[in-house]
Design a protein around this motif. Structure first.
Motif, mmCIF file in Angstrom:
data_model
loop_
_atom_site.group_PDB
_atom_site.id
_atom_site.type_symbol
_atom_site.label_atom_id
_atom_site.label_comp_id
_atom_site.label_asym_id
_atom_site.label_seq_id
_atom_site.Cartn_x
_atom_site.Cartn_y
_atom_site.Cartn_z
ATOM 1 N N GLU A 7 0.950 -1.234 0.037
ATOM 2 C CA GLU A 7 0.142 0.023 -0.027
ATOM 3 C C GLU A 7 0.897 1.263 -0.032
ATOM 4 O OE1 GLU A 7 -3.037 -0.185 2.934
ATOM 5 O OE2 GLU A 7 -3.404 2.060 2.623
ATOM 6 N N GLY A 8 0.466 2.011 -0.816
ATOM 7 C CA GLY A 8 1.206 3.372 -0.996
ATOM 8 C C GLY A 8 2.714 3.296 -1.590
ATOM 9 N N GLU A 9 2.815 2.030 -2.269
ATOM 10 C CA GLU A 9 4.089 1.881 -2.734
ATOM 11 C C GLU A 9 3.992 1.506 -4.203
ATOM 12 O OE1 GLU A 9 6.695 0.263 1.298
ATOM 13 O OE2 GLU A 9 6.989 -0.526 -0.815
ATOM 14 N N PHE A 10 5.273 1.481 -4.843
ATOM 15 C CA PHE A 10 4.999 1.201 -6.307
ATOM 16 C C PHE A 10 6.313 0.051 -6.673
ATOM 17 C CE2 PHE A 10 2.303 4.138 -8.073
ATOM 18 C CZ PHE A 10 2.055 5.158 -7.483
ATOM 19 N N LEU A 11 5.788 -0.696 -7.488
ATOM 20 C CA LEU A 11 6.964 -1.976 -7.826
ATOM 21 C C LEU A 11 6.998 -1.728 -9.388
ATOM 22 C CD1 LEU A 11 7.782 -4.686 -6.742
ATOM 23 C CD2 LEU A 11 5.595 -5.785 -7.685
ATOM 24 N N LEU A 12 8.709 -1.738 -9.739
ATOM 25 C CA LEU A 12 8.844 -1.672 -10.908
ATOM 26 C C LEU A 12 9.346 -2.893 -11.181
ATOM 27 C CD1 LEU A 12 11.241 1.341 -10.716
ATOM 28 C CD2 LEU A 12 8.952 1.438 -10.920
ATOM 29 N N VAL A 13 8.536 -3.518 -12.379
ATOM 30 C CA VAL A 13 8.702 -5.027 -12.589
ATOM 31 C C VAL A 13 9.259 -4.801 -14.311
ATOM 32 C CG1 VAL A 13 7.380 -7.089 -13.529
ATOM 33 C CG2 VAL A 13 6.589 -5.602 -11.443
ATOM 34 N N TYR A 14 10.479 -5.716 -14.226
ATOM 35 C CA TYR A 14 11.177 -5.904 -15.522
ATOM 36 C C TYR A 14 11.575 -7.434 -15.605
ATOM 37 C CZ TYR A 14 15.128 -5.582 -18.574
ATOM 38 O OH TYR A 14 16.007 -5.550 -19.839
ATOM 39 N N HIS A 111 14.130 -10.449 -25.417
ATOM 40 C CA HIS A 111 12.976 -10.286 -24.549
ATOM 41 C C HIS A 111 12.391 -8.836 -24.638
ATOM 42 C CE1 HIS A 111 15.476 -8.064 -21.702
ATOM 43 N NE2 HIS A 111 16.353 -8.904 -22.111
ATOM 44 N N THR A 112 11.165 -8.751 -24.401
ATOM 45 C CA THR A 112 10.703 -7.339 -24.489
ATOM 46 C C THR A 112 11.400 -6.791 -23.029
ATOM 47 O OG1 THR A 112 8.395 -8.378 -24.691
ATOM 48 C CG2 THR A 112 8.416 -6.032 -24.055
ATOM 49 N N ALA A 113 11.961 -5.615 -23.595
ATOM 50 C CA ALA A 113 12.809 -4.704 -22.439
ATOM 51 C C ALA A 113 11.995 -3.543 -21.940
ATOM 52 C CB ALA A 113 13.912 -4.392 -23.098
ATOM 53 N N VAL A 114 10.848 -3.553 -21.457
ATOM 54 C CA VAL A 114 10.023 -2.604 -20.834
ATOM 55 C C VAL A 114 9.846 -2.757 -19.523
ATOM 56 C CG1 VAL A 114 7.873 -1.611 -20.715
ATOM 57 C CG2 VAL A 114 8.705 -2.355 -23.072
ATOM 58 N N THR A 115 10.165 -1.617 -18.689
ATOM 59 C CA THR A 115 10.020 -1.666 -17.472
ATOM 60 C C THR A 115 8.393 -1.170 -16.992
ATOM 61 O OG1 THR A 115 12.149 -1.227 -16.944
ATOM 62 C CG2 THR A 115 10.541 -0.787 -14.918
ATOM 63 N N TYR A 116 7.836 -1.932 -16.152
ATOM 64 C CA TYR A 116 6.343 -1.574 -15.714
ATOM 65 C C TYR A 116 6.291 -1.006 -14.379
ATOM 66 C CZ TYR A 116 5.851 -4.582 -19.993
ATOM 67 O OH TYR A 116 6.042 -5.117 -21.179
ATOM 68 N N VAL A 117 5.465 -0.196 -14.144
ATOM 69 C CA VAL A 117 5.335 0.650 -12.925
ATOM 70 C C VAL A 117 4.103 0.090 -12.326
ATOM 71 C CG1 VAL A 117 5.402 2.692 -11.544
ATOM 72 C CG2 VAL A 117 6.912 2.444 -13.612
ATOM 73 N N VAL A 118 3.970 -0.778 -11.459
ATOM 74 C CA VAL A 118 2.723 -1.373 -10.829
ATOM 75 C C VAL A 118 2.507 -0.521 -9.630
ATOM 76 C CG1 VAL A 118 1.596 -3.523 -10.087
ATOM 77 C CG2 VAL A 118 3.296 -3.427 -11.966
ATOM 78 N N ASP A 119 1.039 -0.258 -9.215
ATOM 79 C CA ASP A 119 0.704 0.194 -8.075
ATOM 80 C C ASP A 119 0.227 -0.606 -7.064
ATOM 81 O OD1 ASP A 119 -2.369 1.632 -9.296
ATOM 82 O OD2 ASP A 119 -1.768 -0.378 -8.724
ATOM 83 N N VAL A 124 -1.086 -1.510 -13.797
ATOM 84 C CA VAL A 124 0.319 -0.943 -14.404
ATOM 85 C C VAL A 124 -0.120 0.384 -14.828
ATOM 86 C CG1 VAL A 124 1.738 -1.042 -16.519
ATOM 87 C CG2 VAL A 124 1.039 -3.208 -15.629
ATOM 88 N N VAL A 125 0.590 1.552 -14.122
ATOM 89 C CA VAL A 125 0.335 2.768 -14.446
ATOM 90 C C VAL A 125 1.135 3.484 -15.101
ATOM 91 C CG1 VAL A 125 -0.785 3.092 -11.968
ATOM 92 C CG2 VAL A 125 1.724 3.546 -12.255
ATOM 93 N N VAL A 126 2.403 3.210 -15.630
ATOM 94 C CA VAL A 126 3.360 3.617 -16.676
ATOM 95 C C VAL A 126 4.081 2.486 -17.069
ATOM 96 C CG1 VAL A 126 5.379 5.092 -16.843
ATOM 97 C CG2 VAL A 126 3.635 5.508 -14.960
ATOM 98 N N GLU A 127 4.662 2.559 -18.457
ATOM 99 C CA GLU A 127 5.444 1.818 -19.099
ATOM 100 C C GLU A 127 6.766 2.544 -19.695
ATOM 101 O OE1 GLU A 127 2.287 -1.426 -21.061
ATOM 102 O OE2 GLU A 127 4.000 -0.762 -22.385
#
Lengths: 150, 166
Positions: A7-14, A111-119, A124-127
């Motif tokens: 909660e209140g944080e973000f996870l950067l997934v790669y 591989h797809t080299a995008v970083t996903y910002v997850v709330d 996913v709020v930003v790529e």
């Protein structure tokens, strides 16, 4: 392997692999530089998760050690179940392809080299595409973290 | 007077031939801003980047590289490429999603260096891949990379190990 930030944080997934000499270390270094530029109380609300697309070579130990090089709050994600990895990747629209190789031979993994910002709701709020600059990452994170004060 | 002309021409041509010969001693190609990224302790591969300028008049090309075995087993020239949705590599057909584009890298035999031009080896593009690192690349240290050019021959480049580009 559903992913969401606390909660209140973000996870950067790669999605990547540790034998990758250019794309993955560059992305990890760019993210690391972006986090360094955040105020400490905000940096504490961001974690980085890397899912390996090469579980054969990337053991838990290898993957965790790899993330430790770049981040203090890294999350190593690995599964040997191909179906589980496919489901996780499909949720983000990530594709990967292991190069044909003989046993013991070095190989590349496209591989797809995008970083996903997850709330914290698992959205996913930003790529960030490969090459997205650290300054822009910091700017995005500052905006998101300010908006999402827990 | 006309008898002397052929001898002058011969002398001039011999001089030109000598000059062309001098072009192969590495005088035209210079390497700058060489750096290798620090590697995570478990990583088996590393990457080195640099700017190669051909300031000479002879077209050249980078055709190989090597390091001491105390650094890595082999060095290859690689190029990172973005695979488009019209990839011929097979795999899934359903890559119509925006985020589906994959990045991969492929070994290349040479990087052309036309006279008067430069080649950039940088993250996301061309790079030297150091395979089977003998030990992690540590910031603050440097390694020697021997580059082989088609015309200019070999050149040793001192490469600083850093977390990010200079």
């Amino acid at each position: 392997m559903a992913m969401r930030a606390p909660e209140g944080e973000f996870l950067l997934v790669y999605f990547g692999y540790t034998s990758c000499p250019d794309v993955c270390p560059t992305t990890m270094a760019d993210i690391s530089a972006a986090l360094v530029d955040l105020p400490p109380d905000r940096a504490d609300r961001v974690r980085v998760a890397m899912v390996t697309v090469d579980p054969e070579r990337d053991t838990d130990e290898v993957l965790a050690g790899y993330l430790d090089h770049f981040f203090s709050r890294g999350v190593a994600l690995r599964t040997e179940e191909a179906a589980e990895l496919e489901t996780a990747a499909a949720a983000f629209g990530v594709q990967w392809q292991i190069e044909e190789h003989e046993p013991g031979e070095a190989y590349d993994v496209a591989h797809t080299a995008v970083t996903y910002v997850v709330d914290d709701r698992g959205q996913v709020v930003v790529e960030w595409p490969f090459g997205f600059e650290s300054e822009a990452m910091t700017s995005d994170l500052n905006m998101l973290l300010e908006r999402n004060q827990a | 007077m006309r008898n002397f002309a052929p001898y002058k021409t011969l002398a001039l041509m011999a001089g030109l031939a000598l000059l062309a010969g001098c072009g192969s001693d590495g005088g035209g190609v210079t390497v700058s801003d060489a750096w290798a990224r620090t590697s995570p302790s478990m990583a088996s591969a590393g990457a080195a980047y640099m700017v190669i300028s051909n300031e000479g008049v002879v077209d050249d090309a980078l055709i190989g590289a090597s390091v001491e075995s105390s650094v890595a087993a082999t060095v290859e020239i690689h190029e990172t490429v973005a695979m488009g949705s019209d990839t011929t590599m097979g795999g899934t057909e359903s890559d119509t999603t925006m985020g589906g584009g994959m990045m991969s890298m492929q070994p290349v035999d040479r990087i052309d260096l036309p006279a008067g031009e430069s080649a950039m080896l940088e993250p996301g593009g061309y790079h030297l891949m150091l395979l089977n690192l003998a030990e992690p690349l540590e910031a603050g240290k440097s390694i020697s990379i021997t580059l082989t050019f088609e015309q200019a021959g070999e050149q040793v480049v001192e490469t600083a190990i850093r977390d990010s580009a200079p």
